[in-house]
Design an enzyme around this catalytic site. Structure first.
Site, PDB file in Angstrom:
ATOM      1  N   CYS B  90       0.815  -1.211   0.000  1.00  0.00           N
ATOM      2  CA  CYS B  90       0.000   0.000   0.000  1.00  0.00           C
ATOM      3  C   CYS B  90       0.853   1.267   0.000  1.00  0.00           C
ATOM      4  CB  CYS B  90      -0.985  -0.055   1.163  1.00  0.00           C
ATOM      5  SG  CYS B  90      -2.382   1.054   0.958  1.00  0.00           S
ATOM      6  N   HIS B 188      -3.675  -5.761   1.952  1.00  0.00           N
ATOM      7  CA  HIS B 188      -3.553  -5.917   3.404  1.00  0.00           C
ATOM      8  C   HIS B 188      -4.163  -7.264   3.796  1.00  0.00           C
ATOM      9  CE1 HIS B 188      -2.570  -1.678   3.806  1.00  0.00           C
ATOM     10  NE2 HIS B 188      -3.667  -1.336   3.163  1.00  0.00           N
TER      11      HIS B 188
END
Lengths: 414, 256
Positions: B90, B188
C-alpha cells in the site's frame, strides 16, 4: 415557538413508540434544527473519544442524577444525531442532557448545542476501512473548540491528540487519565515531528517543537484521584479494569465542572456494575459468561490486560460487518500472545482470521464459528462447573458482542 | 547467525496491521528451525541492516516522512541492490516507486526501487476484498483487503505481481509490481497471513534454502473462506444482472 412544540411532541411520541433511532430519523427529516430546539434550556454535557464513550456517558449521568434529577441520555450507545434526538425527546424539557457523541459528529454538535462541558477521552485507530485519520479528527475538534468559548472541556492530558484538540478551549480541565496505546500518538499534530514519551516523568510527553503535556489539574494515581490543590479521593468501582478507572475520573471531573462535588459523584459512580451489558454476567448456552466489548487495538489491549491473569477459558469473537469495520487486519495490532497458556476459543464470522492470528501468536485454540456454541465448547472443555459464577470470559468486537447479548437467555448478575 | 526481518518504520507505516507480515515471516522461519529475529525499526533511528524488509500502509503525511528518511540514508536501496527481498504494501509500495502523491496531490519523489508512479485517483477510494491471480510466480491466487486512493502506473522495468480477478489494485486490471526481489502490492490482511506461499517465496529468497512445507490448516481455511466469499458475491451480481436482463427482455417482448 409553536412549531418547536409540535415537533417536540411529535418526536416524543415517535421516540416512545420506536427503537432508539427511527424516531430521530423522522424528527430530523421534519426539522433539521430539531436537536437545537430540543436542547434549548437544558444544561448539556457531551462525551466523545475512540474508547470509553458509552461507559463514561453512563458514569457522568449517574454522577449528576443524585443532585440534578432526571438526566436525558443516550444510554445504549446510539451516538449520532438521530440517537440524540431520541434521548432528548424522551426526557422532560429542562432535564440536563449527557450525550455520547460519535467522534465525527462532535464538531457539529459543539457548534449547534453550545454545550456546558465536553469530555474528550482519547483518539486512536478504529475501523480501518473508513479513512477517519485520527490526526484529521483532532484538527476538526480543535477548530470546533476555538469557536466555542462558552464550553468547558475536560480532556485527557495523557493523549497528545486530545490535548491538541482541547488547547484552544477557553476553560480546559486537564486530567491525567493514562494512555496505554501510544502508536497513534507519536506523530506530532502541531509540527508533524515526533512526540516522545518520557520515561522519567509518569505520563509525560513532549515534541521538540514545544508542544508538550500540560500540567494536569487532576491525576489518576492507581486507586486515588489527586487534585491540583493536593486533595485526594479514593476511587472504588464495581466496574473492572484500569480503563474504567480512567473513564470514572473523566466523568467525575466533568461532574465537578458542572458543580457536583467529587465525593458525591464518586459515591454514585462506585455502584455502577455494568454499562449497556458490558462486564455483566449472562447465561449463554447453558453456562454463564462475563461479556466484554473491545472494538480496536487500544480497547483490546486494555481488556487482555484484564483477562490474561485469570483462569477462566477465554472466548474471542470477531465479526467484520460495516459497524465493526470490514477489514480485520487490526487483529495483528493486538497482543494476543498474552493469552498463551489459556484455554481459548476463536469464534464469530471472522473466526478464521482470528485463528490464523492466534496460530502465529502460538496460542493453542479451537475454532467454533457460532458464538453460543463456542462459549459452550469452552465451558465443556474446562470441565463444566457450577452455573452461577462466571465460567467463561467472552470478549467480542461490536456486532459479535451484541449478537451474544441478544442470544443470552438470562442476566444472572450485574 | 539469525535471519533478520526488518519491519520498516512501524510508527509511520503501521496503520493497517501490516506489521503482521514481519511476524509471519519470523514464525515461519523459526518453525522450520531457522533462527530468526524481528527488528521493528522506528523512524527515530537509523534503518538497521537486515536480510528481509517489510513496509506497510500509513497515512499521507506519515508516508511522505518515511520516504524522506529512506531516501536520505539509502540503507534500503543498498540492501535491495545486494539482493535482500523487500515486501512493500500500500503506502509502502507507493513510496518505493518513482513518485507518489502528497496529501494535496502534488507528486513527491519516491525511493525508486520499483519502476512505478502513483497518482491520486479521481473516483472513490478502492476499499474492499481483492482477489488476484499471480502472473510472474507460480503462487496460488492472492487474497487480501485493499484500501487506497492512489492509482499506480507501471513502467517498462517492472512486471505486475498479479492480474486482478476482483477489486481494483493498480487500477489497470493488475495489482502490484515485481522487480528482482522487490515486491509491491496493495493487499492488506496482512497479505502474508492470507498468502503463506508468498511468505515462503520471500523466505526462500532471503535464505537461499528450499523450504519444507508447513501444516497451514488455519491459513487454508481462511483462504478458502475469503476466496469463496468474493466469488459468491460476484456470482450474485452476475445472477441479479442476468435476472434484470431477462425481465427486461420479457417486458420488451411482451410489448411487441
Amino acid at each position: 415557538m409553536v412549531a418547536t412544540r409540535v415537533v417536540n411532541a411529535l418526536s416524543r411520541r415517535l421516540a416512545a413508540g420506536s427503537g432508539t433511532v427511527a424516531g430521530g430519523h423522522v424528527g430530523l427529516a421534519v426539522d433539521p434544527r430539531l436537536l437545537e430546539h430540543l436542547a434549548a434550556g437544558r444544561r448539556v454535557a457531551l462525551v466523545s473519544g475512540t474508547n470509553g464513550k458509552t461507559t463514561t456517558t453512563r458514569l457522568l449521568a449517574v454522577a449528576l442524577e443524585g443532585s440534578l434529577g432526571r438526566i436525558a441520555t443516550n444510554a445504549t450507545g446510539s451516538n449520532m444525531p438521530t440517537g440524540h434526538v431520541t434521548a432528548l425527546a424522551g426526557a422532560p424539557p429542562g432535564a440536563p442532557a449527557v450525550l455520547e457523541v460519535d467522534e465525527g459528529y462532535l464538531p457539529g454538535l459543539v457548534g449547534a448545542l453550545v454545550p456546558e462541558v465536553v469530555v474528550l477521552l482519547n483518539l486512536s485507530r478504529d475501523q480501518l476501512d473508513r479513512t477517519n485519520e485520527v490526526r484529521m479528527l483532532s484538527n476538526r475538534w480543535r477548530r470546533a473548540f476555538s469557536g466555542s468559548p462558552a464550553t468547558a472541556v475536560v480532556a485527557n492530558a495523557d493523549d497528545p491528540l486530545v490535548v491538541w484538540a482541547a488547547l484552544p478551549a477557553a476553560k480546559p480541565t486537564w486530567v491525567a487519565a493514562g494512555l496505554s496505546w501510544r502508536r497513534d500518538a507519536i506523530g506530532c499534530p502541531a509540527c508533524a515531528g515526533r512526540v516522545e514519551f518520557s520515561s522519567a516523568e509518569k505520563g509525560g510527553w513532549a515534541c521538540a517543537c514545544g508542544f508538550a503535556r500540560p500540567r494536569p489539574d487532576v491525576v489518576l494515581d492507581a486507586d486515588e484521584i489527586v487534585l491540583a490543590d493536593g486533595r485526594r479521593h479514593r476511587l472504588t468501582l464495581a466496574l473492572p479494569g484500569r480503563f474504567n478507572r480512567a473513564n470514572a475520573v473523566m466523568a467525575a471531573a466533568a461532574a465537578a465542572t458542572m458543580g457536583v462535588g467529587w465525593e458525591e459523584s464518586l459515591r454514585q459512580i462506585a455502584a455502577v456494575g455494568e454499562v449497556a451489558g458490558r462486564f455483566s454476567v449472562v447465561e449463554v448456552g447453558g453456562c454463564s459468561a462475563r461479556v466484554m466489548l473491545a472494538k480496536n487495538p487500544a480497547g483490546w489491549r486494555e481488556l487482555l490486560d484484564l483477562v490474561a491473569p485469570g483462569e477462566r477459558p477465554v472466548v474471542v469473537g470477531i465479526n467484520a460487518r460495516v459497524a465493526d469495520g470490514r477489514d480485520p487486519s487490526w487483529l495483528w495490532d493486538v497482543p494476543f500472545e498474552r493469552l498463551c497458556g489459556r484455554q481459548v476459543v476463536a469464534t464469530g464470522e471472522r473466526c478464521r482470521d482470528l485463528s490464523v492470528r492466534l496460530r502465529y501468536a502460538e496460542v493453542a485454540h479451537r475454532t467454533v464459528r457460532d458464538e453460543v456454541a463456542a462459549v459452550r465448547a469452552a465451558w465443556m472443555a474446562h470441565g463444566g462447573g457450577t452455573p452461577g459464577a462466571a465460567d467463561v470470559d467472552f470478549i467480542g468486537n461490536y456486532t459479535a458482542f451484541t449478537d451474544v447479548m441478544s442470544r443470552a437467555t438470562e442476566r444472572t448478575r450485574a | 547467525m539469525s535471519l533478520r526481518v526488518v519491519v520498516v518504520h512501524p510508527d509511520l507505516l503501521g496503520t493497517y496491521g501490516d506489521g503482521g507480515n514481519g511476524v509471519v515471516l519470523v514464525q515461519r522461519a523459526r518453525w522450520r528451525g531457522i533462527a530468526a529475529e524481528l527488528l521493528e525499526a522506528t523512524s527515530d533511528g537509523p534503518l538497521p541492516v537486515g536480510d528481509l524488509y517489510c513496509l506497510g500502509g500509513g497515512e499521507d503525511a506519515a508516508q511522505a516522512a518515511s520516504a524522506e528518511r529512506l531516501r536520505a540514508d539509502a540503507v534500503l536501496a543498498r540492501a535491495a541492490e545486494r539482493g535482500s527481498p523487500v515486501l512493500a504494501v500500500c503506502a509502502g509500495y507507493q513510496i518505493l516507486g518513482r513518485t507518489f502523491p502528497a496529501a494535496d496531490g502534488r507528486p513527491l519523489a519516491g525511493v525508486g526501487l520499483l519502476d512505478v508512479s502513483t497518482a491520486k485517483g479521481t473516483g472513490r477510494r478502492a476499499v474492499g476484498e481483492i482477489l488476484a491471480e499471480p502472473l510472474c510466480t507460480d503462487l496460488p491466487v492472492l487474497t487480501g483487503f485493499e484500501n487506497h486512493g492512489g492509482l499506480t502506473a507501471r513502467g517498462p522495468n517492472v512486471d505486475p505481481l498479479a492480474r486482478v480477478e476482483s477489486g481494483v489494485g493498480n487500477g489497470d486490471g493488475t495489482d502490484g509490481a515485481v522487480s528482482g526481489r522487490v515486491v509491491g502490492t496493495y493487499l492488506h490482511g496482512p497479505v502474508l497471513a492470507r498468502n503463506p506461499a508468498l511468505a515462503d517465496l520471500l523466505l526462500s529468497w532471503a535464505t537461499g534454502l528450499s523450504l519444507e512445507p508447513l501444516d497451514d490448516g488455519e491459513e487454508a481455511a481462511l483462504r478458502d473462506e475469503r476466496i469463496a466469499a468474493v466469488r459468491a458475491r460476484h456470482a450474485g451480481r452476475w445472477l441479479s444482472c442476468l435476472g434484470r436482463t431477462a425481465r427486461t427482455a420479457r417486458y420488451v417482448s411482451g410489448r411487441s
